[in-house]
Design a protein around this motif. Structure first.
Motif, PDB file in Angstrom:
ATOM      1  N   PRO A 111       0.928  -1.267   0.035  1.00 41.94           N
ATOM      2  CA  PRO A 111       0.014   0.080   0.044  1.00 41.94           C
ATOM      3  C   PRO A 111       0.937   1.332  -0.024  1.00 41.94           C
ATOM      4  O   PRO A 111       0.401   2.366  -0.558  1.00 41.94           O
ATOM      5  CB  PRO A 111      -0.836  -0.187   1.392  1.00 41.94           C
ATOM      6  CG  PRO A 111      -0.696  -1.550   1.664  1.00 41.94           C
ATOM      7  CD  PRO A 111       0.521  -2.037   1.137  1.00 41.94           C
ATOM      8  N   VAL A 112       2.163   1.241   0.649  1.00 43.75           N
ATOM      9  CA  VAL A 112       2.806   2.426   0.518  1.00 43.75           C
ATOM     10  C   VAL A 112       3.359   2.676  -0.671  1.00 43.75           C
ATOM     11  O   VAL A 112       3.612   3.567  -1.289  1.00 43.75           O
ATOM     12  CB  VAL A 112       4.037   2.311   1.878  1.00 43.75           C
ATOM     13  CG1 VAL A 112       4.745   3.527   1.854  1.00 43.75           C
ATOM     14  CG2 VAL A 112       3.199   1.865   3.367  1.00 43.75           C
ATOM     15  N   VAL A 113       3.777   1.513  -1.205  1.00 40.94           N
ATOM     16  CA  VAL A 113       4.386   1.627  -2.736  1.00 40.94           C
ATOM     17  C   VAL A 113       3.501   2.275  -3.692  1.00 40.94           C
ATOM     18  O   VAL A 113       3.716   3.120  -4.470  1.00 40.94           O
ATOM     19  CB  VAL A 113       4.882   0.228  -3.179  1.00 40.94           C
ATOM     20  CG1 VAL A 113       5.375   0.528  -4.839  1.00 40.94           C
ATOM     21  CG2 VAL A 113       6.104  -0.230  -2.409  1.00 40.94           C
ATOM     22  N   LEU A 114       1.973   1.989  -3.507  1.00 40.56           N
ATOM     23  CA  LEU A 114       0.978   2.542  -4.552  1.00 40.56           C
ATOM     24  C   LEU A 114       0.860   4.033  -4.081  1.00 40.56           C
ATOM     25  O   LEU A 114       0.592   4.805  -4.883  1.00 40.56           O
ATOM     26  CB  LEU A 114      -0.334   1.514  -4.087  1.00 40.56           C
ATOM     27  CG  LEU A 114      -0.204   0.303  -4.743  1.00 40.56           C
ATOM     28  CD1 LEU A 114      -1.429  -0.490  -4.319  1.00 40.56           C
ATOM     29  CD2 LEU A 114       0.160   0.212  -6.170  1.00 40.56           C
ATOM     30  N   ASN A 115       0.836   4.389  -2.749  1.00 41.48           N
ATOM     31  CA  ASN A 115       0.744   5.557  -2.240  1.00 41.48           C
ATOM     32  C   ASN A 115       1.792   6.426  -2.801  1.00 41.48           C
ATOM     33  O   ASN A 115       1.675   7.711  -3.372  1.00 41.48           O
ATOM     34  CB  ASN A 115       0.841   5.796  -0.850  1.00 41.48           C
ATOM     35  CG  ASN A 115      -0.557   5.434  -0.096  1.00 41.48           C
ATOM     36  OD1 ASN A 115      -1.439   5.190  -0.979  1.00 41.48           O
ATOM     37  ND2 ASN A 115      -0.731   5.170   1.015  1.00 41.48           N
ATOM     38  N   LEU A 116       3.073   5.748  -2.862  1.00 42.65           N
ATOM     39  CA  LEU A 116       4.164   6.617  -3.494  1.00 42.65           C
ATOM     40  C   LEU A 116       4.202   6.838  -4.786  1.00 42.65           C
ATOM     41  O   LEU A 116       4.315   8.065  -5.129  1.00 42.65           O
ATOM     42  CB  LEU A 116       5.451   5.897  -3.199  1.00 42.65           C
ATOM     43  CG  LEU A 116       6.710   6.248  -3.705  1.00 42.65           C
ATOM     44  CD1 LEU A 116       7.192   7.831  -2.928  1.00 42.65           C
ATOM     45  CD2 LEU A 116       7.853   5.424  -3.625  1.00 42.65           C
ATOM     46  N   VAL A 117       3.623   6.023  -5.681  1.00 48.29           N
ATOM     47  CA  VAL A 117       3.309   6.262  -7.137  1.00 48.29           C
ATOM     48  C   VAL A 117       2.290   7.311  -7.311  1.00 48.29           C
ATOM     49  O   VAL A 117       2.354   7.987  -8.199  1.00 48.29           O
ATOM     50  CB  VAL A 117       3.176   4.736  -7.873  1.00 48.29           C
ATOM     51  CG1 VAL A 117       2.764   5.127  -9.203  1.00 48.29           C
ATOM     52  CG2 VAL A 117       4.377   3.819  -7.887  1.00 48.29           C
ATOM     53  N   SER A 118       1.331   7.137  -6.483  1.00 50.86           N
ATOM     54  CA  SER A 118       0.142   8.119  -6.594  1.00 50.86           C
ATOM     55  C   SER A 118       0.862   9.599  -6.324  1.00 50.86           C
ATOM     56  O   SER A 118       0.210  10.284  -7.088  1.00 50.86           O
ATOM     57  CB  SER A 118      -1.016   7.733  -5.840  1.00 50.86           C
ATOM     58  OG  SER A 118      -1.772   8.612  -5.526  1.00 50.86           O
ATOM     59  N   SER A 119       1.656   9.678  -5.262  1.00 50.85           N
ATOM     60  CA  SER A 119       1.973  11.052  -5.065  1.00 50.85           C
ATOM     61  C   SER A 119       3.079  11.892  -5.915  1.00 50.85           C
ATOM     62  O   SER A 119       2.743  12.625  -6.144  1.00 50.85           O
ATOM     63  CB  SER A 119       2.940  10.646  -3.428  1.00 50.85           C
ATOM     64  OG  SER A 119       1.899  10.647  -2.419  1.00 50.85           O
ATOM     65  N   ILE A 120       3.737  10.704  -6.278  1.00 46.59           N
ATOM     66  CA  ILE A 120       4.665  11.083  -7.621  1.00 46.59           C
ATOM     67  C   ILE A 120       3.791  11.717  -8.712  1.00 46.59           C
ATOM     68  O   ILE A 120       4.127  12.683  -9.347  1.00 46.59           O
ATOM     69  CB  ILE A 120       5.702  10.253  -7.962  1.00 46.59           C
ATOM     70  CG1 ILE A 120       6.588   9.901  -6.699  1.00 46.59           C
ATOM     71  CG2 ILE A 120       6.527  10.585  -9.229  1.00 46.59           C
ATOM     72  CD1 ILE A 120       7.551   8.741  -6.948  1.00 46.59           C
ATOM     73  N   ALA A 121       3.092  10.705  -9.156  1.00 50.06           N
ATOM     74  CA  ALA A 121       1.990  11.147 -10.268  1.00 50.06           C
ATOM     75  C   ALA A 121       1.373  12.542  -9.936  1.00 50.06           C
ATOM     76  O   ALA A 121       0.924  13.100 -11.046  1.00 50.06           O
ATOM     77  CB  ALA A 121       0.980  10.007 -10.485  1.00 50.06           C
ATOM     78  N   GLY A 122       0.517  12.435  -8.616  1.00 55.93           N
ATOM     79  CA  GLY A 122      -0.072  13.812  -8.526  1.00 55.93           C
ATOM     80  C   GLY A 122       0.916  15.075  -8.476  1.00 55.93           C
ATOM     81  O   GLY A 122       0.388  16.266  -8.985  1.00 55.93           O
ATOM     82  N   LEU A 123       2.143  14.799  -8.283  1.00 62.19           N
ATOM     83  CA  LEU A 123       3.006  15.847  -8.214  1.00 62.19           C
ATOM     84  C   LEU A 123       3.333  16.313  -9.812  1.00 62.19           C
ATOM     85  O   LEU A 123       3.265  17.471 -10.189  1.00 62.19           O
ATOM     86  CB  LEU A 123       4.482  15.630  -7.621  1.00 62.19           C
ATOM     87  CG  LEU A 123       5.597  16.767  -7.693  1.00 62.19           C
ATOM     88  CD1 LEU A 123       4.926  17.990  -6.984  1.00 62.19           C
ATOM     89  CD2 LEU A 123       6.778  16.328  -7.245  1.00 62.19           C
ATOM     90  N   GLY A 124       3.406  15.068 -10.626  1.00 69.16           N
ATOM     91  CA  GLY A 124       3.707  15.295 -12.006  1.00 69.16           C
ATOM     92  C   GLY A 124       2.552  15.964 -12.590  1.00 69.16           C
ATOM     93  O   GLY A 124       2.765  16.895 -13.404  1.00 69.16           O
ATOM     94  N   GLY A 125       1.284  15.753 -12.227  1.00 69.63           N
ATOM     95  CA  GLY A 125       0.099  16.473 -12.627  1.00 69.63           C
ATOM     96  C   GLY A 125       0.031  18.122 -12.350  1.00 69.63           C
ATOM     97  O   GLY A 125      -0.264  18.806 -13.160  1.00 69.63           O
ATOM     98  N   ALA A 126       0.485  18.269 -11.017  1.00 70.96           N
ATOM     99  CA  ALA A 126       0.366  19.709 -10.744  1.00 70.96           C
ATOM    100  C   ALA A 126       1.583  20.416 -11.745  1.00 70.96           C
ATOM    101  O   ALA A 126       1.358  21.495 -12.032  1.00 70.96           O
ATOM    102  CB  ALA A 126       0.862  19.900  -9.172  1.00 70.96           C
ATOM    103  N   ILE A 127       2.693  19.922 -11.842  1.00 68.86           N
ATOM    104  CA  ILE A 127       3.894  20.356 -12.388  1.00 68.86           C
ATOM    105  C   ILE A 127       3.503  20.478 -14.198  1.00 68.86           C
ATOM    106  O   ILE A 127       3.639  21.666 -14.644  1.00 68.86           O
ATOM    107  CB  ILE A 127       5.239  19.472 -12.367  1.00 68.86           C
ATOM    108  CG1 ILE A 127       5.594  19.497 -11.034  1.00 68.86           C
ATOM    109  CG2 ILE A 127       6.283  20.148 -13.401  1.00 68.86           C
ATOM    110  CD1 ILE A 127       5.730  20.668 -10.324  1.00 68.86           C
ATOM    111  N   LEU A 128       3.060  19.373 -14.704  1.00 74.01           N
ATOM    112  CA  LEU A 128       2.885  19.282 -15.999  1.00 74.01           C
ATOM    113  C   LEU A 128       1.514  20.433 -16.137  1.00 74.01           C
ATOM    114  O   LEU A 128       1.487  21.253 -17.442  1.00 74.01           O
ATOM    115  CB  LEU A 128       2.072  18.143 -16.536  1.00 74.01           C
ATOM    116  CG  LEU A 128       3.345  17.213 -16.615  1.00 74.01           C
ATOM    117  CD1 LEU A 128       2.983  15.709 -17.062  1.00 74.01           C
ATOM    118  CD2 LEU A 128       4.560  17.535 -17.595  1.00 74.01           C
TER     119      LEU A 128
END
Length: 181
Positions: A111-128
């Motif tokens: 679950p932590v790995v999935l949260n990590l991927v989700s957080s990175i993707a969220g940051l990517g969405g905010a940056i893009l």
């Protein structure tokens, strides 16, 4: 003959009694592959670059390639056997090539790995979203970075990964409001 059977029964009972506690003891934590420490150090280094590129003034151009680097490091950690791989992936998303199988606590770590991927993707969405010409929302980015750094801390603890030398980056303190007198 009765003495032999009684002696064997006694030996079997003693063997069973002595082996039951050993079988019910918690197994020692599995040893992590040697590559994990280096990959965690790389992850901490990339996170430091992300934080310094986004705060206090966001530099979207500098952080955009780092998002892919972070996702690549998560994939490398999975491929090295440092982290579990989700059992199902999205269509068209290749699973990491595995050099070793993860043998740690999957129920706590996945679950932590999935949260990590989700957080990175969220940051990517905010940056893009900001890369399209708009100014990034510093408050939103700070919130995502806070979540991302907490998730990486959880990852180290729940997945049994070694802490990087120097620790993980922290967010710079927000400036105190200036009071007019």
């Amino acid at each position: 003959m009765k003495k032999t059977i009684a002696a064997l029964s006694l030996v079997a009972a003693l063997f069973t009694a002595s082996s039951v506690p050993a079988a019910s003891a918690t197994p020692a934590a599995p040893e992590l592959p040697a590559a994990c420490a280096g990959l965690v150090t790389d992850l901490a280094g990339k996170l430091t670059k992300v934080v310094s590129s986004l705060l206090p003034v966001p530099n979207v151009g500098a952080v955009t390639p780092l998002i892919g680097d972070l996702l690549g490091l998560v994939s490398a950690l999975q491929g090295a056997g440092c982290l579990p791989t989700p059992p199902v992936s999205a269509p068209g998303v290749p699973l990491p090539v595995k050099a070793a199988e993860y043998s740690g606590p999957v129920d706590q770590c996945l679950p932590v790995v999935l949260n990590l991927v989700s957080s990175i993707a969220g940051l990517g969405g905010a940056i893009l979203g900001a890369a399209g010409g708009g100014l990034p929302d510093v408050g939103k980015i700070t919130g995502i970075l806070t979540t991302l750094l907490k998730t990486v801390t959880d990852l180290l603890q729940k997945c049994g990964l070694p802490a990087p030398p120097g620790g993980l980056p922290t967010l710079p303190g927000l400036p105190l409001p200036v009071e007019n007198s």
